[in-house]
Write a protein that holds these residues in place. Structure first.
Motif, PDB file in Angstrom:
ATOM      1  N   ARG A  42      51.891  27.045  93.376  1.00  0.00           N
ATOM      2  CA  ARG A  42      50.675  26.244  93.211  1.00  0.00           C
ATOM      3  C   ARG A  42      50.432  25.362  94.420  1.00  0.00           C
ATOM      4  O   ARG A  42      49.338  25.233  94.924  1.00  0.00           O
ATOM      5  CB  ARG A  42      50.798  25.370  91.969  1.00  0.00           C
ATOM      6  N   ASN A  43      51.496  24.720  94.867  1.00  0.00           N
ATOM      7  CA  ASN A  43      51.375  23.796  95.993  1.00  0.00           C
ATOM      8  C   ASN A  43      52.454  24.132  97.012  1.00  0.00           C
ATOM      9  O   ASN A  43      53.636  24.007  96.727  1.00  0.00           O
ATOM     10  CB  ASN A  43      51.553  22.359  95.516  1.00  0.00           C
ATOM     11  N   TRP A  73      63.669  23.251 110.352  1.00  0.00           N
ATOM     12  CA  TRP A  73      64.837  22.618 110.947  1.00  0.00           C
ATOM     13  C   TRP A  73      64.962  23.079 112.405  1.00  0.00           C
ATOM     14  O   TRP A  73      64.803  24.263 112.704  1.00  0.00           O
ATOM     15  CB  TRP A  73      66.108  23.029 110.206  1.00  0.00           C
ATOM     16  N   SER A  79      60.965  27.247 106.265  1.00  0.00           N
ATOM     17  CA  SER A  79      60.970  27.583 104.846  1.00  0.00           C
ATOM     18  C   SER A  79      59.602  27.229 104.287  1.00  0.00           C
ATOM     19  O   SER A  79      59.165  26.083 104.364  1.00  0.00           O
ATOM     20  CB  SER A  79      62.063  26.789 104.121  1.00  0.00           C
ATOM     21  N   GLN A 119      57.387  27.175 101.028  1.00  0.00           N
ATOM     22  CA  GLN A 119      57.408  27.307  99.561  1.00  0.00           C
ATOM     23  C   GLN A 119      56.157  26.732  98.940  1.00  0.00           C
ATOM     24  O   GLN A 119      55.417  26.031  99.574  1.00  0.00           O
ATOM     25  CB  GLN A 119      58.632  26.606  98.999  1.00  0.00           C
ATOM     26  N   THR A 147      63.348  25.304  94.005  1.00  0.00           N
ATOM     27  CA  THR A 147      61.995  25.010  94.475  1.00  0.00           C
ATOM     28  C   THR A 147      61.278  24.205  93.398  1.00  0.00           C
ATOM     29  O   THR A 147      61.570  24.322  92.213  1.00  0.00           O
ATOM     30  CB  THR A 147      61.189  26.294  94.747  1.00  0.00           C
ATOM     31  N   GLN A 148      60.327  23.420  93.845  1.00  0.00           N
ATOM     32  CA  GLN A 148      59.538  22.655  92.877  1.00  0.00           C
ATOM     33  C   GLN A 148      58.821  23.595  91.926  1.00  0.00           C
ATOM     34  O   GLN A 148      58.633  23.288  90.752  1.00  0.00           O
ATOM     35  CB  GLN A 148      58.512  21.807  93.614  1.00  0.00           C
ATOM     36  N   GLU A 149      58.415  24.732  92.447  1.00  0.00           N
ATOM     37  CA  GLU A 149      57.667  25.678  91.631  1.00  0.00           C
ATOM     38  C   GLU A 149      58.499  26.136  90.434  1.00  0.00           C
ATOM     39  O   GLU A 149      58.002  26.162  89.303  1.00  0.00           O
ATOM     40  CB  GLU A 149      57.279  26.891  92.486  1.00  0.00           C
ATOM     41  N   GLU A 150      59.742  26.452  90.671  1.00  0.00           N
ATOM     42  CA  GLU A 150      60.528  26.952  89.543  1.00  0.00           C
ATOM     43  C   GLU A 150      60.848  25.840  88.546  1.00  0.00           C
ATOM     44  O   GLU A 150      60.890  26.088  87.337  1.00  0.00           O
ATOM     45  CB  GLU A 150      61.790  27.679  90.018  1.00  0.00           C
ATOM     46  N   MET A 201      58.872  23.316  87.928  1.00  0.00           N
ATOM     47  CA  MET A 201      57.621  23.086  87.207  1.00  0.00           C
ATOM     48  C   MET A 201      57.353  24.192  86.192  1.00  0.00           C
ATOM     49  O   MET A 201      56.854  23.932  85.091  1.00  0.00           O
ATOM     50  CB  MET A 201      56.444  22.985  88.186  1.00  0.00           C
ATOM     51  N   GLN A 202      57.687  25.417  86.538  1.00  0.00           N
ATOM     52  CA  GLN A 202      57.488  26.514  85.581  1.00  0.00           C
ATOM     53  C   GLN A 202      58.327  26.299  84.331  1.00  0.00           C
ATOM     54  O   GLN A 202      57.878  26.523  83.203  1.00  0.00           O
ATOM     55  CB  GLN A 202      57.830  27.854  86.232  1.00  0.00           C
ATOM     56  N   ILE A 248      56.707  23.518  82.279  1.00  0.00           N
ATOM     57  CA  ILE A 248      55.484  23.959  81.581  1.00  0.00           C
ATOM     58  C   ILE A 248      55.845  24.811  80.373  1.00  0.00           C
ATOM     59  O   ILE A 248      55.283  24.648  79.285  1.00  0.00           O
ATOM     60  CB  ILE A 248      54.567  24.712  82.564  1.00  0.00           C
ATOM     61  N   SER A 266      66.079  24.528 101.021  1.00  0.00           N
ATOM     62  CA  SER A 266      64.654  24.720 101.214  1.00  0.00           C
ATOM     63  C   SER A 266      63.774  23.571 100.761  1.00  0.00           C
ATOM     64  O   SER A 266      62.611  23.526 101.079  1.00  0.00           O
ATOM     65  CB  SER A 266      64.220  25.976 100.457  1.00  0.00           C
ATOM     66  N   SER A 267      64.288  22.681  99.983  1.00  0.00           N
ATOM     67  CA  SER A 267      63.383  21.738  99.352  1.00  0.00           C
ATOM     68  C   SER A 267      63.777  20.302  99.623  1.00  0.00           C
ATOM     69  O   SER A 267      64.788  20.007 100.226  1.00  0.00           O
ATOM     70  CB  SER A 267      63.378  21.967  97.848  1.00  0.00           C
ATOM     71  N   GLU A 318      62.832  14.824  95.500  1.00  0.00           N
ATOM     72  CA  GLU A 318      61.669  15.183  94.682  1.00  0.00           C
ATOM     73  C   GLU A 318      62.076  16.083  93.527  1.00  0.00           C
ATOM     74  O   GLU A 318      61.631  15.887  92.389  1.00  0.00           O
ATOM     75  CB  GLU A 318      60.645  15.933  95.546  1.00  0.00           C
ATOM     76  N   ASP A 369      51.670  16.863  89.186  1.00  0.00           N
ATOM     77  CA  ASP A 369      51.383  18.230  89.614  1.00  0.00           C
ATOM     78  C   ASP A 369      49.939  18.608  89.282  1.00  0.00           C
ATOM     79  O   ASP A 369      49.265  19.272  90.079  1.00  0.00           O
ATOM     80  CB  ASP A 369      52.358  19.194  88.927  1.00  0.00           C
ATOM     81  N   THR A 392      47.355  19.799  92.126  1.00  0.00           N
ATOM     82  CA  THR A 392      46.619  21.054  92.043  1.00  0.00           C
ATOM     83  C   THR A 392      45.117  20.792  92.091  1.00  0.00           C
ATOM     84  O   THR A 392      44.358  21.506  92.752  1.00  0.00           O
ATOM     85  CB  THR A 392      46.973  21.783  90.730  1.00  0.00           C
TER      86      THR A 392
END
Lengths: 133, 412
Positions: A49-50, A56, A131, A133, B102-105, B107-108, B111, B186-187, B191, B206, B210
Motif C-alpha cells: 500500500r505504501n 545502505w 530495499s 518495500q 515489512t510493515q505491509e505484512e 498490517m495485513q 487487518i 529491510s525496515s 516503526e 495507515d 493510504t
C-alpha cells in the motif's frame, strides 16, 4: 484435459505468488567503481500500500555523489522523481547512520529507475544496497 | 460427448475445490485465539481496570492489557520468541527480528485479525458489534456508554489484536532469521514494533497514509506532484497525513489527546533511521509518556538528510497542531467536533500555498530553541511555529545553486 492443467497450474502460480512474493521487499545491490559514467538500474517496487525505499552505503568516495530514484514512466507532475539525495564524500560502513538512509512513503507498485551520478571527478568504490518495500 | 463435457466440468470443479483449499490453507494466517473470544466460557475472568469492568477471555493473559512499550517488548521476547532473558528494549538483540518484517505484512495481519472484533469506526455501531461490546464490558449498555469509554474499549480490542498477531509475527521473524532474508534488514524496526504494539492506532495511521497517497497523486492537488520530496506539496502531504491520522484515531473512538500522542509517535518513529543502544549520534528522547527512552538516531547533519528530517518533523507537527486547535471535546473527553476531510485538506493546502518558508535544518531548529527533543517529542505546538510549512531552499548553504532540489509546485 490440457485446458484443465493449464488452468490449474496458472491458478496455483497465482496463489503462490500472491501469498508469498508480495510480502517481501524488492532488493537490489550495485557496486560502483567507475564514477565517470552514471549508474542506472531499473527496479519495480513491491505491491504494498505504501512503499518506502531504504538504502545502505558501503565504501569510500573522494567527492560527493548523487543518488536519485525516479519513475520510469513519469507524468508531468512527478517528473522530479521520488527523491534525490547528495551523499557527502567520505567512508561508509554499510549499517547505521550515516550509511543508512530512507525515503518518504510513496505510491505502490511503481516501475522505478535508480541513478547514481558523480557531479565531480570521483575515485573510490561504493556498494549500495537498495530495499524497496 | 455430453458425458465428456460433464467429466471435464467435474474435473474443473474438483481442481477449483483443491485450489480454494490451497488458497485458504496457504494464505490464512495462524490467528489462534480470536475465534474463541466471541463466546463466553466458564474460564473467562472479569476484572476491573481504570474502573471499567471487562472480560478477560479464557486463555488471554491479563498482562497484555495496557502494556507499556518496554513491557510489550519483554513479553514478546519471552512468550513469543522463547528468550529466557528478555531485553525489554527494541535496541537489544531482538532488533534484527523486527527489522526483517515489512510493515505491509504486519498490517495485513492486523487487518485480518481486526475483522473479528467490533468495528469501532462505525457511527453508529452495528448491532452485533454493540452486542459483542456488551458481552466484553458488562457495565456498558448503550452506544453513549461506548462513547464515554471509547479510549478504553479502543485499547482493549487493540490489545486483543496485538495478542492475536504475535505468534505469527514471531514465526515469521524466526523463519526469516534462518532463511534467505537473514542478511536483508529491510525496515524501520522501531516503526514495526510500534505497529505491532498499537494495532488499532496503526490501522488509523495507515488509513491516513493510504488516503493522502491517493490524494497527493490526483491532479487536483498540486498537479499530482506531492510524492516528490522537499517542496511545498510534500510539506502539505506530511501535515495532512498527521492531521488525517488524528482524525482516523478519533474515528476509531480514540480520544483527542491519545490521538495526538499516537500520531506523533508513528510520525517521529518514521524519521528514525536506526535504533540502538549507545548510538553515537542523537538520542531521540522520551518518545512515550511512560518515560521509556528510545535511544535512536535521526539525521542531524547539515546536508540533505538533516535538512529533510527537520523539515518533515516540523511539517508533521503542523498537521497535528491544526487538529489540536480544531478538535473540540465535551464531557468525558467525548469529541464534539472535528473538521471534515475537506476542511483539513483545503486549510493545509492553503498553508502550503501561502505560508511556506524555505529553511535549512538549523533554521527550522531555531523555532524550537535548537532543541531536537521539542521537534521530535511535541504532540503539537501552541504558538507561531504551527502557522507555516517548510520546504527546502534551492541553493546550497554557500549560495550556489543545487540542481537536485525541486522548486515548489504551483498551487492549483
Amino acid at each position: 484435459m490440457k485446458n484443465v492443467a493449464v488452468f490449474t497450474i496458472t491458478a496455483l502460480l497465482l496463489v503462490v505468488s500472491g501469498c508469498i512474493s508480495s510480502i517481501d521487499p524488492v532488493e537490489t545491490e550495485v557496486l560502483i567503481a567507475d564514477f565517470s559514467v552514471p549508474m542506472r538500474k531499473e527496479i519495480t517496487s513491491a505491491d504494498h500500500r505504501n512503499n518506502m525505499i531504504t538504502y545502505w552505503l558501503q565504501g569510500t568516495i573522494s567527492e560527493p555523489v548523487t543518488v536519485r530514484v525516479r519513475y520510469k514512466n513519469p507524468t508531468a507532475g512527478n517528473a522530479a522523481g521520488i527523491f534525490t539525495e547528495e551523499i557527502p564524500k567520505g567512508t561508509y560502513a554499510g549499517n547505521d547512520l550515516p550509511s543508512k538512509r530512507q525515503s518518504d512513503y510513496y505510491g505502490r507498485n511503481e516501475e522505478l529507475i535508480i541513478e547514481v551520478t558523480a557531479p565531480k571527478s570521483t575515485v573510490g568504490q561504493l556498494r549500495i544496497r537498495f530495499s524497496v518495500q | 460427448m455430453l458425458n465428456k463435457v460433464f467429466s471435464i466440468c467435474e474435473v474443473k470443479l474438483f481442481f477449483q475445490f483443491i485450489l480454494l483449499s490451497v488458497t485458504l490453507i496457504s494464505c490464512k494466517p495462524e490467528l489462534e485465539t480470536a475465534d474463541l473470544l466471541a463466546t463466553t466460557t466458564s474460564d473467562d475472568r472479569y476484572i476491573s481496570m481504570k474502573e471499567v469492568h471487562m472480560r478477560v477471555p479464557a486463555g488471554v493473559p491479563t498482562e497484555i492489557f495496557g502494556q507499556t512499550f518496554d513491557q510489550y517488548m519483554a513479553w514478546f521476547d519471552q512468550n513469543m520468541m522463547g528468550q529466557s532473558k528478555a531485553t525489554a528494549r527494541i535496541a537489544g538483540q531482538d532488533r534484527s527480528g523486527w527489522e526483517l518484517l515489512t510493515q505491509e505484512e504486519i498490517m495485513q495481519l492486523i487487518i485480518n485479525a481486526s475483522s473479528k472484533y467490533p468495528d469501532l469506526s462505525r457511527h453508529p455501531l452495528r448491532a452485533n458489534d454493540l452486542a459483542r461490546i456488551r458481552k466484553d464490558f458488562p457495565d456498558i449498555k448503550t452506544e453513549q456508554d461506548v462513547d464515554k469509554n471509547g479510549q478504553f474499549i479502543f485499547d482493549y480490542y487493540s490489545d486483543l489484536i496485538k495478542l492475536d498477531i504475535a505468534p505469527e509475527l514471531a514465526k515469521r521473524m524466526k523463519a526469516k532469521k534462518g532463511g534467505k532474508m537473514a542478511s536483508s534488514l529491510s525496515s524501520n524496526p522501531l516503526e514495526n514494533a510500534l505497529i505491532a504494539w498499537n494495532p488499532t492506532s496503526a490501522q488509523a495511521v495507515d488509513n491516513a497514509r493510504t488516503m493522502i497517497e491517493s490524494i497527493i497523486e490526483s491532479p487536483s492537488f498540486f498537479g499530482g506532484s506531492g510524492n516528490n520530496d522537499n517542496h511545498n506539496a510534500n510539506a502539505f502531504k506530511h501535515a495532512a497525513w498527521n492531521a488525517l491520522g488524528v482524525w482516523w484515531i478519533i474515528e476509531f473512538r480514540g480520544n483527542k489527546w491519545v490521538a495526538l500522542d499516537k500520531m506523533k509517535m508513528f510520525a517521529t518513529a518514521h524519521e528514525t533511521v536506526s535504533v540502538c543502544d549507545g548510538c553515537p549520534r542523537y538520542a531521540l528522547g522520551y518518545l512515550f509518556d511512560d518515560g521509556y527512552t528510545i535511544t535512536g538516531t535521526i539525521p542531524t547533519s547539515d546536508d540533505i538528510a538533516g535538512d529533510r528530517t527537520a523539515m518533515d518533523l516540523h511539517n508533521n507537527m503542523v498537521g497535528r497542531t491544526f487538529m489540536y486547535n480544531e478538535v473540540r471535546t465535551g464531557w468525558f473527553g467525548i469529541v464534539t467536533y472535528r473538521p471534515g476531510f475537506d476542511r483539513i485538506l483545503n486549510y493545509l493546502k492553503e498553508y502550503a500555498c501561502t505560508s511556506n518558508r524555505k529553511h535549512y535544518r538549523n533554521e527550522v531548529l531555531n523555532y524550537y530553541g535548537n532543541d531536537y527533543g521539542a521537534l521530535t517529542d511535541w504532540n503539537y505546538s501552541a504558538d507561531y511555529r504551527s502557522t507555516f510549512l517548510v520546504s527546502l531552499p534551492l541553493n546550497n548553504r554557500d549560495g550556489s545553486r543545487n540542481d537536485n532540489r525541486v522548486d515548489d509546485v504551483p498551487c492549483q
